[in-house]
Scaffold this motif. Structure first.
Motif, PDB file in Angstrom:
ATOM      1  N   GLY A  79      56.956 -11.135 -17.995  1.00 29.77           N
ATOM      2  CA  GLY A  79      55.893 -10.384 -18.653  1.00 29.77           C
ATOM      3  C   GLY A  79      54.607 -11.164 -18.748  1.00 29.77           C
ATOM      4  N   ALA A  80      54.713 -12.451 -19.127  1.00 32.71           N
ATOM      5  CA  ALA A  80      53.510 -13.283 -19.259  1.00 32.71           C
ATOM      6  C   ALA A  80      52.818 -13.495 -17.917  1.00 32.71           C
ATOM      7  CB  ALA A  80      53.883 -14.616 -19.892  1.00 32.71           C
ATOM      8  N   ARG A  81      53.591 -13.902 -16.908  1.00 29.10           N
ATOM      9  CA  ARG A  81      52.991 -14.171 -15.602  1.00 29.10           C
ATOM     10  C   ARG A  81      52.519 -12.872 -14.942  1.00 29.10           C
ATOM     11  NH1 ARG A  81      53.834 -19.269 -13.636  1.00 29.10           N
ATOM     12  NH2 ARG A  81      53.465 -18.542 -11.508  1.00 29.10           N
ATOM     13  N   GLY A  82      53.294 -11.815 -15.092  1.00 30.16           N
ATOM     14  CA  GLY A  82      52.892 -10.544 -14.501  1.00 30.16           C
ATOM     15  C   GLY A  82      51.621  -9.999 -15.124  1.00 30.16           C
ATOM     16  N   THR A  83      51.504 -10.102 -16.464  1.00 27.92           N
ATOM     17  CA  THR A  83      50.305  -9.611 -17.133  1.00 27.92           C
ATOM     18  C   THR A  83      49.071 -10.417 -16.705  1.00 27.92           C
ATOM     19  OG1 THR A  83      51.619  -8.908 -19.036  1.00 27.92           O
ATOM     20  CG2 THR A  83      49.261  -9.194 -19.381  1.00 27.92           C
ATOM     21  N   ALA A  84      49.215 -11.754 -16.668  1.00 21.51           N
ATOM     22  CA  ALA A  84      48.084 -12.581 -16.253  1.00 21.51           C
ATOM     23  C   ALA A  84      47.696 -12.322 -14.798  1.00 21.51           C
ATOM     24  CB  ALA A  84      48.437 -14.058 -16.447  1.00 21.51           C
ATOM     25  N   ALA A  85      48.687 -12.198 -13.923  1.00 18.90           N
ATOM     26  CA  ALA A  85      48.387 -11.942 -12.512  1.00 18.90           C
ATOM     27  C   ALA A  85      47.717 -10.582 -12.331  1.00 18.90           C
ATOM     28  CB  ALA A  85      49.672 -12.012 -11.695  1.00 18.90           C
ATOM     29  N   LEU A  86      48.201  -9.565 -13.003  1.00 18.41           N
ATOM     30  CA  LEU A  86      47.622  -8.230 -12.892  1.00 18.41           C
ATOM     31  C   LEU A  86      46.190  -8.214 -13.433  1.00 18.41           C
ATOM     32  CD1 LEU A  86      48.040  -5.255 -12.165  1.00 18.41           C
ATOM     33  CD2 LEU A  86      48.936  -4.894 -14.475  1.00 18.41           C
ATOM     34  N   ALA A  87      45.978  -8.918 -14.551  1.00 17.45           N
ATOM     35  CA  ALA A  87      44.627  -8.985 -15.112  1.00 17.45           C
ATOM     36  C   ALA A  87      43.675  -9.722 -14.164  1.00 17.45           C
ATOM     37  CB  ALA A  87      44.667  -9.686 -16.468  1.00 17.45           C
ATOM     38  N   GLY A  88      44.147 -10.814 -13.546  1.00 21.54           N
ATOM     39  CA  GLY A  88      43.300 -11.523 -12.587  1.00 21.54           C
ATOM     40  C   GLY A  88      42.949 -10.668 -11.385  1.00 21.54           C
ATOM     41  N   TRP A  89      43.933  -9.936 -10.879  1.00 15.28           N
ATOM     42  CA  TRP A  89      43.666  -9.051  -9.736  1.00 15.28           C
ATOM     43  C   TRP A  89      42.660  -7.971 -10.104  1.00 15.28           C
ATOM     44  CZ3 TRP A  89      45.030  -3.791  -9.539  1.00 15.28           C
ATOM     45  CH2 TRP A  89      44.812  -3.161  -8.309  1.00 15.28           C
ATOM     46  N   ALA A 148      37.498  -2.813 -25.972  1.00 11.20           N
ATOM     47  CA  ALA A 148      37.968  -3.902 -25.117  1.00 11.20           C
ATOM     48  C   ALA A 148      39.061  -4.717 -25.809  1.00 11.20           C
ATOM     49  CB  ALA A 148      36.801  -4.804 -24.728  1.00 11.20           C
ATOM     50  N   VAL A 149      38.855  -5.004 -27.099  1.00 12.35           N
ATOM     51  CA  VAL A 149      39.859  -5.787 -27.838  1.00 12.35           C
ATOM     52  C   VAL A 149      41.162  -5.006 -27.964  1.00 12.35           C
ATOM     53  CG1 VAL A 149      40.388  -6.881 -30.045  1.00 12.35           C
ATOM     54  CG2 VAL A 149      38.091  -7.047 -29.099  1.00 12.35           C
ATOM     55  N   VAL A 150      41.049  -3.705 -28.286  1.00  7.52           N
ATOM     56  CA  VAL A 150      42.255  -2.885 -28.431  1.00  7.52           C
ATOM     57  C   VAL A 150      43.006  -2.794 -27.108  1.00  7.52           C
ATOM     58  CG1 VAL A 150      43.093  -0.548 -28.869  1.00  7.52           C
ATOM     59  CG2 VAL A 150      41.397  -1.563 -30.386  1.00  7.52           C
ATOM     60  N   ARG A 151      42.286  -2.630 -26.000  1.00  6.89           N
ATOM     61  CA  ARG A 151      42.956  -2.529 -24.700  1.00  6.89           C
ATOM     62  C   ARG A 151      43.638  -3.844 -24.320  1.00  6.89           C
ATOM     63  NH1 ARG A 151      38.898   1.261 -20.987  1.00  6.89           N
ATOM     64  NH2 ARG A 151      38.493   2.808 -22.637  1.00  6.89           N
ATOM     65  N   GLU A 152      42.967  -4.942 -24.615  1.00  6.30           N
ATOM     66  CA  GLU A 152      43.601  -6.232 -24.323  1.00  6.30           C
ATOM     67  C   GLU A 152      44.909  -6.399 -25.083  1.00  6.30           C
ATOM     68  OE1 GLU A 152      43.060 -10.927 -25.464  1.00  6.30           O
ATOM     69  OE2 GLU A 152      41.373  -9.544 -25.767  1.00  6.30           O
ATOM     70  N   LEU A 153      44.859  -6.122 -26.394  1.00  4.44           N
ATOM     71  CA  LEU A 153      46.067  -6.266 -27.194  1.00  4.44           C
ATOM     72  C   LEU A 153      47.114  -5.229 -26.808  1.00  4.44           C
ATOM     73  CD1 LEU A 153      44.467  -6.958 -30.687  1.00  4.44           C
ATOM     74  CD2 LEU A 153      45.636  -8.590 -29.211  1.00  4.44           C
ATOM     75  N   ALA A 154      46.687  -4.021 -26.427  1.00  2.50           N
ATOM     76  CA  ALA A 154      47.638  -2.992 -26.021  1.00  2.50           C
ATOM     77  C   ALA A 154      48.394  -3.414 -24.772  1.00  2.50           C
ATOM     78  CB  ALA A 154      46.917  -1.669 -25.788  1.00  2.50           C
ATOM     79  N   VAL A 155      47.698  -4.020 -23.816  1.00  5.79           N
ATOM     80  CA  VAL A 155      48.357  -4.481 -22.598  1.00  5.79           C
ATOM     81  C   VAL A 155      49.358  -5.595 -22.924  1.00  5.79           C
ATOM     82  CG1 VAL A 155      48.017  -5.658 -20.393  1.00  5.79           C
ATOM     83  CG2 VAL A 155      46.493  -3.799 -21.070  1.00  5.79           C
ATOM     84  N   VAL A 156      48.913  -6.548 -23.734  1.00  8.11           N
ATOM     85  CA  VAL A 156      49.789  -7.670 -24.080  1.00  8.11           C
ATOM     86  C   VAL A 156      51.017  -7.187 -24.844  1.00  8.11           C
ATOM     87  CG1 VAL A 156      49.973  -9.760 -25.483  1.00  8.11           C
ATOM     88  CG2 VAL A 156      47.955  -9.380 -24.069  1.00  8.11           C
ATOM     89  N   LEU A 157      50.775  -6.416 -25.891  1.00  9.44           N
ATOM     90  CA  LEU A 157      51.897  -5.986 -26.714  1.00  9.44           C
ATOM     91  C   LEU A 157      52.742  -4.943 -26.005  1.00  9.44           C
ATOM     92  CD1 LEU A 157      50.142  -5.791 -30.191  1.00  9.44           C
ATOM     93  CD2 LEU A 157      51.421  -7.672 -29.181  1.00  9.44           C
ATOM     94  N   GLY A 158      52.119  -4.092 -25.199  1.00  7.41           N
ATOM     95  CA  GLY A 158      52.893  -3.109 -24.442  1.00  7.41           C
ATOM     96  C   GLY A 158      53.819  -3.768 -23.443  1.00  7.41           C
ATOM     97  N   SER A 159      53.307  -4.743 -22.672  1.00  6.65           N
ATOM     98  CA  SER A 159      54.170  -5.450 -21.719  1.00  6.65           C
ATOM     99  C   SER A 159      55.249  -6.236 -22.447  1.00  6.65           C
ATOM    100  CB  SER A 159      53.327  -6.382 -20.854  1.00  6.65           C
ATOM    101  OG  SER A 159      52.668  -7.350 -21.666  1.00  6.65           O
TER     102      SER A 159
END
Length: 1018
Positions: free
Chosen positions: A474-484, A929-940
């Motif tokens: 989850g951590a690596r996938g979220t970071a990789a997807l965000a970078g892409w 932007a803050v809500v979307r960031e946290l939603a992605v992190v907490l959702g994943s």
């Protein structure tokens, strides 16, 4: 030293939230390690006490028989027997209660069989009596069931050899399981069993229950008949009894084996049949399984706490970057840097370890008081101390790792105070690949495992491995997807989405929280799943053993019991008869399935997707058997067939009491005639189940041509016993080809026969299939056993498994469920094939209906609530309750760690938000932007945790036993993941995480002003 201490206290105060969170998580980890062994020992001791308390007295108590010398007064004989029993059981201490005596005469002739007299001081106060208590020599009480069987009651007299004429002054009923205190007063209720006479070849005489009377009858009326004084000491285990105390109890019981003492011209000998050794073996087995059950829960909780602790300590160390950079600039040597870095974590550990020990003991006491036997002392095994200290050392190691990660940062990055994402080191990558490989190996080994067994090391590590791998993914996938997403640029996409993706790709703190929180959620899902699955399994086992709220035991044949239940409850609202039948291969649970939905306890795990209404519809006969009421039966017969003998008809009639009878009509001459039969058994109604056509007395004969039946009447009134009755060739007809067709038209039954060899034409009502429909248990046999000694059982017929079930009532996975009307239609079901006959009753059965069952000699054998309570009280089940505690704790820990981690990131988030506000980005877009960031992190995080926990639950449940399976009738554990439970956990997680995310977003935007940037620039 003083300067260092002041620095530490100042740092702890400055990072108070992180400090409190670290102390709490460490205390929870230590407390969990302490709680596990304490609770496991307490569970074992509690199960030992309840198991001994619930066991029948004759299996755990001590019993002796004293044969007094001739002429001894009964009261004196009872006193002497009591003294001898106290001396024989002198080592029992307070574990066994004081001796109790029961006088019982030898068997003597009476009532056409063998009779005993019995006496016990104060017996009338512990019985339900119709009449009065005996008050003079020669007056007796008779068991109510024996009174009905012999037509004797209050005021009747009977002759008993050796006592003369006795007067029955009352009928007594012994207390049942619903009154355990009264049952204990009698010690062994089997002494009141009544045995009816049996036909040859056994030819056992009638043995009524003992006739209860006073001591004066023994002293004044017994002539030439001896008596024994039965002495019993009932086991009453104290709440502090443990395994060592059980060994002492076993020693006392073993000393009574083969005890025989001559007393004057009498004798005193042991009659104990206790099975203390068996109970001890079972308790030790449950102790081992309880230990193996507790271990995964404790290990999971400790590892999750340590993982979250590592995240908090790392965050605390990150906040100390400027402080450590300043110390480095001042030339502090390496060992001093380590001392400075570890000073705060070690102080926190010094506070947390004793607090954790107190939490562990307090939590253990709370669970013991809430769940286990009242008054149970709290054990304190040495393993709790060792494990608590071990977890404390593990927490110290976590602190060393966290400080080591910070000290490895170069001075330039320390001075900036900001950590930028870097490429993962080769060692870290290799370690992660090894972890993933180990997880896959363990997963494949569990999926390919055979039958379930006790938990092993793979069951301990698999949930944690899956949780960690899911968190890493989850951590690596979220970071990789965000970078892409960031590299694609903001073109044609909203600014808040781009800002959120950029933040996730550049801020490591945003994704680091995914790993520990994912692990926490996975363990929460796993723990809740294990606990709930075990609870559902125990409910399935309880429904197998007690298929209704109340189970009444019946000594009547199955047919009579079915008739009784239908007479007492004609509408089928409360009662349902059932029984078990054996054949040369299959074993059957036979039930009145028309009442299945309203009465029975049916587990949804047995037939998922198929309701009891559907099952009853598949099992019931497709047409109802016609009911005849009256005394004189007439039927018109049109005989157009060539026969070798005179034609006779035999009707199979089943009375309202369940008795099978036959009505013979004929002989029928050729042509049309009216046949008459006297059917007195049908005065109250009877079912017409079958028709046999043959020669004299319905024996074999040749029949070729047409036979037509019409105009059936009872006492002159027409009865529709042809149309809609489902007449067809009997499925088990001896010569099915002898009938070429069966037609029903215009109220006439036309039978075409072509039997050129002697045969019997057999027909049945009900439109029965050739193979009778059954619900097949998962391990049930449907074919006769080829290795059976005999295949002549009347229950050798073809069956059709219309539904597959994980279990069936009474027999479990090895049985077949079949409808009573289906199996008994025109077929004899012999009593010797039946091993258990019961009446199932709802909890709201009216008292009048229950009274009818008692009057027929039935007694309450068990209840669903008692069976379920017994299963829930086993050591294994009690230990598994810890999984519910673990599920709640790890969820609380995850939310707390998330809140602390989010609060720590709040200053840097405010700086980023303030930068966006300065360049003109609206407050609404910053908030989005803050809500979307946290939603992605907490959702994943939530998705990865739920998936990992569900997978761990499914895999582990396939290969582990979550209960004590003591018989072949125990249904298997269902490994399926409950979607409703998973959805509920997802909803709870979403609400909790959503609240944290929303609060963090609001605080971030509220503090995002230009002044924030000016304050940081100073």
């Amino acid at each position: 030293m003083r300067t260092l201490l002041a620095t530490v206290l100042r740092g702890l105060r400055a990072r108070l939230l992180l400090s409190v969170g670290s102390v709490l998580l460490t205390a929870l980890a230590v407390g969990s390690a302490v709680l596990g062994p304490v609770f496991q020992d307490a569970v074992t001791n509690s199960y030992l006490v309840t198991r001994l308390a619930d066991a029948p007295n004759n299996l755990t108590g001590l019993s002796w028989a004293y044969r007094p010398p001739g002429g001894t007064d009964p009261a004196a004989a009872a006193a002497e027997a009591t003294e001898l029993a106290q001396e024989a059981g002198s080592g029992a201490g307070d574990t066994y209660v004081a001796p109790q005596t029961f006088l019982r005469s030898d068997e003597t002739a009476g009532l056409g069989g063998l009779v005993r007299l019995a006496a016990k001081e104060g017996y009338c106060d512990h019985l339900e009596i119709e009449g009065r208590c005996p008050s003079a020599p020669g007056e007796v009480l008779m068991l109510a069931g024996d009174g009905e069987l012999t037509d004797l009651g209050p005021g009747s007299t009977l002759d008993v050899e050796g006592t003369g004429r006795l007067e029955v002054v009352g009928l007594y009923t012994v207390p049942g399981p619903e009154r355990p205190d009264e049952a204990d007063w009698w010690f062994d209720l089997s002494r009141f069993s009544s045995r009816t006479p049996t036909p040859p070849p056994s030819s056992q005489p009638y043995r009524p229950a003992p006739l209860l009377t006073g001591y004066d009858t023994f002293s004044e009326r017994l002539v030439g008949v001896g008596y024994d004084v039965l002495v019993d000491r009932r086991l009453e285990p104290p709440a502090d009894l443990d395994i060592a105390g059980l060994d002492r109890v076993r020693a006392v019981a073993a000393a009574q084996e083969d005890l025989e003492v001559q007393v004057d011209s009498g004798s005193f000998e042991s009659r104990s049949i206790n099975d203390i050794d068996g109970v001890a073996a079972e308790v030790r087995a449950q102790q081992a399984t309880a230990r193996s059950s507790v271990s995964p829960a404790v290990l999971s909780l400790v590892l999750v706490a340590l993982a979250l602790l590592l995240r908090l300590l790392t965050a605390a160390a990150d906040l100390r970057l400027p402080e450590l950079a300043l110390a480095s600039l001042r030339g502090l040597p390496r060992h001093r840097m380590w001392a400075l870095g570890l000073s705060e974590p070690l102080v926190l550990l010094a506070l947390a370890v004793p607090l954790g020990g107190a939490l562990g003991l307090g939590g253990s006491w709370l669970l013991v008081e809430s769940w286990l036997v009242p008054g149970l002392p709290l054990p304190l095994p040495w393993t709790s101390l060792v494990l608590g200290l071990g977890v404390g050392l593990a927490a110290a190691l976590v602190a060393v790792v966290a400080i080591g990660l910070v000290l490895r940062v170069d001075l330039a990055e320390q001075l900036t105070g900001v950590r930028r994402p870097t490429r993962a080191r080769r060692g870290a990558v290799v370690a992660q690949l090894v972890l993933v490989g180990a997880t896959l190996l363990v997963l494949l080994s569990k999926l390919s495992a055979g039958k379930p067994g006790e938990p092993d090391v793979t069951d301990l590590v698999l949930p944690v491995l899956l949780a960690v791998v899911a968190g890493l993914a989850g951590a690596r996938g979220t970071a990789a997807l965000a970078g892409w997403w960031t590299r694609r640029g903001p073109r044609s996409r909203s600014l808040p989405t781009f800002v959120a993706a950029r933040t996730l790709s550049r801020r490591r703190e945003g994704t680091l929280v995914i790993l520990p929180v994912t692990a926490a959620i996975a363990i929460c899902v796993f723990g809740a799943g294990i606990y709930d699955s075990a609870s559902q399994w125990r409910a399935s086992v309880a429904a197998t053993r007690a298929p209704a709220a109340v189970v009444w035991a019946s000594d009547l044949p199955l047919s009579r019991t079915v008739a009784l239940s239908r007479a007492a409850d004609p509408d089928g609202r409360w009662l349902m008869a059932a029984g078990t039948l054996s054949s040369t291969g299959p074993v059957f649970t036979v039930a009145d399935t028309a009442r299945l939905t309203r009465v029975a306890q049916w587990s949804g795990q047995w037939t998922p997707g198929t309701s009891t209404d559907e099952i009853a519809g598949l099992l019931r006969p497709r047409a109802p058997a016609p009911v005849l009421t009256g005394r004189r039966l007439t039927v018109d017969v049109d005989h157009r067939a060539r026969t070798g003998d005179e034609l006779t008809l035999r009707l199979r009639l089943v009375s309202a009491q369940g008795d099978v009878g036959f009505a013979y009509l004929g002989p029928a001459p050729p042509g049309r005639t009216t046949l008459v039969a006297d059917v007195r058994a049908c005065r109250e109604g009877c079912r017409l189940e079958g028709l046999t056509i043959g020669g004299p007395a319905a024996l074999k004969t040749t029949v070729e041509g047409t036979i037509t039946l019409a105009d059936l009447r009872m006492d002159g009134e027409p009865v529709d016993a042809i149309t809609g009755a489902g007449w067809d060739v009997a499925p088990d007809a001896s010569a099915p080809d002898a009938i070429t067709s069966v037609e029903v038209e215009a109220g006439e039954l036309r039978i075409e026969a072509a039997a050129d060899e002697p045969a019997i034409l057999q027909l049945t009502t009900g439109d029965l299939p050739e193979a009778l429909p059954v619900v097949r248990g998962a391990e049930a046999r449907t074919e006769p056993d080829p290795n059976a000694f005999s295949t002549s059982s009347p229950l050798t017929f073809a069956v059709d498994p219309v539904v597959e079930a994980g279990s069936v009532p009474l027999l479990g996975p090895r049985g077949l469920l079949i409808d009573y009307d289906m199996i008994s239609a025109d077929r004899e079901v012999y009593d010797q094939d039946s091993s258990e006959v019961v009446v199932l009753a709802r909890a709201d059965t009216p008292a009048a209906v229950s009274a009818e069952l008692r009057a027929a000699g039935l007694s309450v054998d068990r209840t669903y609530a008692d069976v379920r309570a017994g299963l829930d009280g086993e050591a294994y089940a009690l230990a598994l309750r810890l999984y519910a505690v673990v599920a709640a704790l790890v969820l609380v820990m995850a939310v707390a760690a998330l809140a602390v981690s989010t609060a720590v990131q709040l200053p840097s988030r405010r700086r980023d938000a303030a930068s966006l506000r300065v360049v003109g980005v609206s407050r609404r877009e910053v908030m989005s932007a803050v809500v979307r960031e946290l939603a992605v992190v907490l959702g994943s995080t939530a998705v990865a945790g739920l998936a990992a926990g569900a997978l761990a639950q499914y895999v582990v449940l396939r290969t582990v036993t979550l209960g004590y399976a003591e018989t072949l009738s125990t249904p298997a554990l269902v490994a399926a993941v409950d979607p409703l439970r998973l959805a509920l956990l997802a909803l709870v997680t979403a609400v909790l995480f959503g609240a944290v995310a929303l609060a963090s977003a609001v605080l971030t935007v509220r503090g995002a002003r230009g002044a924030t940037l000016r304050e940081n620039a100073r």
